[in-house]
Design an enzyme around this catalytic site. Structure first.
Site, mmCIF file in Angstrom:
data_model
loop_
_atom_site.group_PDB
_atom_site.id
_atom_site.type_symbol
_atom_site.label_atom_id
_atom_site.label_comp_id
_atom_site.label_asym_id
_atom_site.label_seq_id
_atom_site.Cartn_x
_atom_site.Cartn_y
_atom_site.Cartn_z
ATOM 1 N N HIS A 164 0.791 -1.256 0.148
ATOM 2 C CA HIS A 164 0.109 0.062 0.001
ATOM 3 C C HIS A 164 0.787 1.229 0.047
ATOM 4 C CE1 HIS A 164 -3.279 -2.746 1.423
ATOM 5 N NE2 HIS A 164 -2.309 -3.320 2.010
ATOM 6 N N SER A 285 14.913 22.013 -15.656
ATOM 7 C CA SER A 285 13.612 22.685 -15.957
ATOM 8 C C SER A 285 13.984 23.992 -16.448
ATOM 9 C CB SER A 285 12.898 22.946 -14.591
ATOM 10 O OG SER A 285 12.030 24.185 -14.621
ATOM 11 N N LYS A 291 16.180 22.317 -10.697
ATOM 12 C CA LYS A 291 15.573 21.014 -11.065
ATOM 13 C C LYS A 291 16.178 19.925 -11.685
ATOM 14 C CE LYS A 291 11.580 19.750 -10.440
ATOM 15 N NZ LYS A 291 10.186 20.333 -11.054
ATOM 16 N N GLU A 298 9.163 8.940 -16.484
ATOM 17 C CA GLU A 298 8.002 9.302 -16.628
ATOM 18 C C GLU A 298 7.309 8.920 -17.881
ATOM 19 O OE1 GLU A 298 7.334 13.466 -14.907
ATOM 20 O OE2 GLU A 298 9.599 13.210 -15.208
#
Ligand code: ARG
Length: 471
Positions: A164, A285, A291, A298
């Site tokens: 979980h 970024s 970043k 992704e």
């Protein structure tokens, strides 16, 4: 791509036609932008067919030799990017045949004896997919090699195991990584199975009913590396279940990849801080200078959207089609090519990222010891040493977790007096099981996370990969 040329009635079936197609008819009908990717398979199929036609005496060996020479030349032209593909000529088959006619003249017209584009396209597509399955096999193996190499390095590294997404029990990082090697192995064998079933030759099924010419289907089947000619001519031209099967395998494979990709996204986030990707696998970024984003992970996470979409597309194209060939089936290639492009990229990216990852073993160890991840070990100890039923032991350990929580300490931070207030028979020895590492090391059951088991599995994997010459 050239358009608007060849605007008279089609040279390949002009006998029946006097007018030319409307521009929109031509656009909806043409598949050359897509199916030119099967050009080499088409040429291989044509060479096998021409040789067979000569061996069986259906055409002369001079004509077959001219056809083969012409096709070889076209092969070279395509390789060099010199082929002038025309949408007026609809598809790869007719483009190549028309070019063959320009090169060798009259014998080109004999190549299509005893075959149809229906068996031709099915043959090309199977050959293309066979190679795609083989490429995927290699890419999966490379991904597995990266996983096994990291697993070997990290058999002893302790990390939190989750259920979980809540800290559950400590596990070995190597164990976690080998889980993905196992999944990849099932994916690999799914492609292997699909390849076995698709490796049958439709060539010679002709339009749908077979042919009256004395062809030798065994010969073309063998020369193209198929296991056997397909036994039913209607099946040969009509089925696309072989493509569906590879797309199903691709969908499952991409789904497995997306799960590890998601873990890479989580692990490299500041909140987890379990792992880092180097610059080679990170992006910045445009606005936030600090970043480092795991874009490739992704995008792998997103790939099942495209690949399952391709499966869905083909299922819907084929669903409800009566026998035998219908033009709907021309829509089979775009989703398959797209899905394999996506999958190959995803596998390469996963192999690259897996090898690139460096792990913050301190952060992992610290997190492994948090959140009372040793509570099961305490309960197991009570069962083992005090002979209590597991349900009672579970209750005792639960009470101790509550007590420790109220004192803001881990279980090992409770004094023996505190412990004995819950279970009087406990002794000092209990502390030996209360650490993340001890917990991980104790799980020695077959398939368990203890480093000695993980190292055995790493050895088995090394053997397997060595046999495949991948390590
Ligand atoms: N381009 C066609 C396809 O991909 C080739 C077969 C055409 N057959 C036909 N009967 N029109 O399906």
């Amino acid at each position: 791509m050239t358009d608007g040329k060849n605007k008279s009635s089609n040279a390949l079936w002009g006998g029946r036609f006097s007018g030319s197609p409307s521009d929109i008819m031509e656009s909806i009908n043409a598949s050359i932008d897509i199916d030119q990717r099967m050009a080499f398979e088409d040429i291989a199929g044509s060479i096998a067919h021409a040789r067979m036609l000569a061996t069986t005496g259906i055409i002369s060996s001079d004509d077959a030799a001219a056809i083969e020479r012409g096709l070889d030349q076209i092969h070279g032209e395509i390789e060099r990017g010199e082929m002038n593909w025309s949408s007026a000529l609809e598809d790869v088959h007719m483009n190549i045949e028309a070019r063959l006619k320009e090169i060798i003249g009259e014998p080109a017209g004999r190549l299509h004896t005893a075959r149809s584009r229906n068996d031709q396209v099915a043959t090309d597509f199977r050959l293309w997919l066979r190679r795609a399955c083989e490429n995927v096999d290699q890419l999966i193996t490379a991904y597995q090699s990266a996983l096994v190499t990291q697993a070997e390095k990290h058999a002893d590294t302790v990390m939190p195991g989750f259920t979980h997404l809540q800290t559950a029990q400590p596990v070995s990082l190597g164990h976690h990584l080998l889980c993905w090697a196992e999944a990849a192995e099932r994916d690999r064998t799914r492609f292997h199975d699909a390849r076995k079933r698709l490796n049958e030759s439709p060539l010679g099924c002709a339009a749908l009913a077979g042919t009256a010419f004395p062809i030798d289907r065994q010969m073309t089947s063998e020369s193209l590396g198929f296991d056997r000619p397909m036994a039913n001519s209607l099946d040969g031209v009509a089925t696309r279940d072989f493509a569906l099967e590879t797309l199903a395998a691709a969908t499952i494979c991409a789904t497995n990849l997306s799960r590890f990709a998601e873990e890479i996204v989580l692990w490299t986030s500041r909140r987890f801080d379990f792992a880092k990707l180097t610059d080679a696998w990170s992006t910045g970024s445009s606005i936030m200078p600090q970043k480092r984003n795991p874009d490739a992970a992704e995008l792998v996470r997103a790939k099942p959207g495209r690949i399952a979409g391709a499966l869905q597309t083909l299922v819907i194209v084929v669903k409800g089609l009566p026998l035998a060939y219908s033009k709907d089936l021309q829509e089979d290639k775009a989703p398959v090519f797209q899905a394999f492009d996506d999958l190959e990229l995803a596998l390469s990216a996963m192999a690259g990222m897996t090898a690139d990852l460096t792990f913050n073993t301190d952060a992992m160890a610290e997190a492994a010891g948090e959140a009372y991840s040793d509570a099961t070990d305490l309960a197991d100890y009570v069962v083992r040493e005090l002979g209590k039923p597991f349900r009672d032991a579970h209750h005792i350990a639960g009470t101790m977790v509550k007590l420790a929580e109220s004192k803001h300490v881990p279980l090992s931070g409770l004094s023996l007096a505190d412990m004995q207030s819950v279970e009087p028979d406990l002794t000092d020895a209990v502390y030996s099981v209360l650490s993340a590492r001890a917990s991980m090391e104790s799980r020695t059951s077959y398939g368990g996370t203890a480093p000695i088991r993980v190292k055995e599995q790493v050895q088995l994997w090394r053997h397997r990969l060595l046999e495949r010459q991948a390590i």
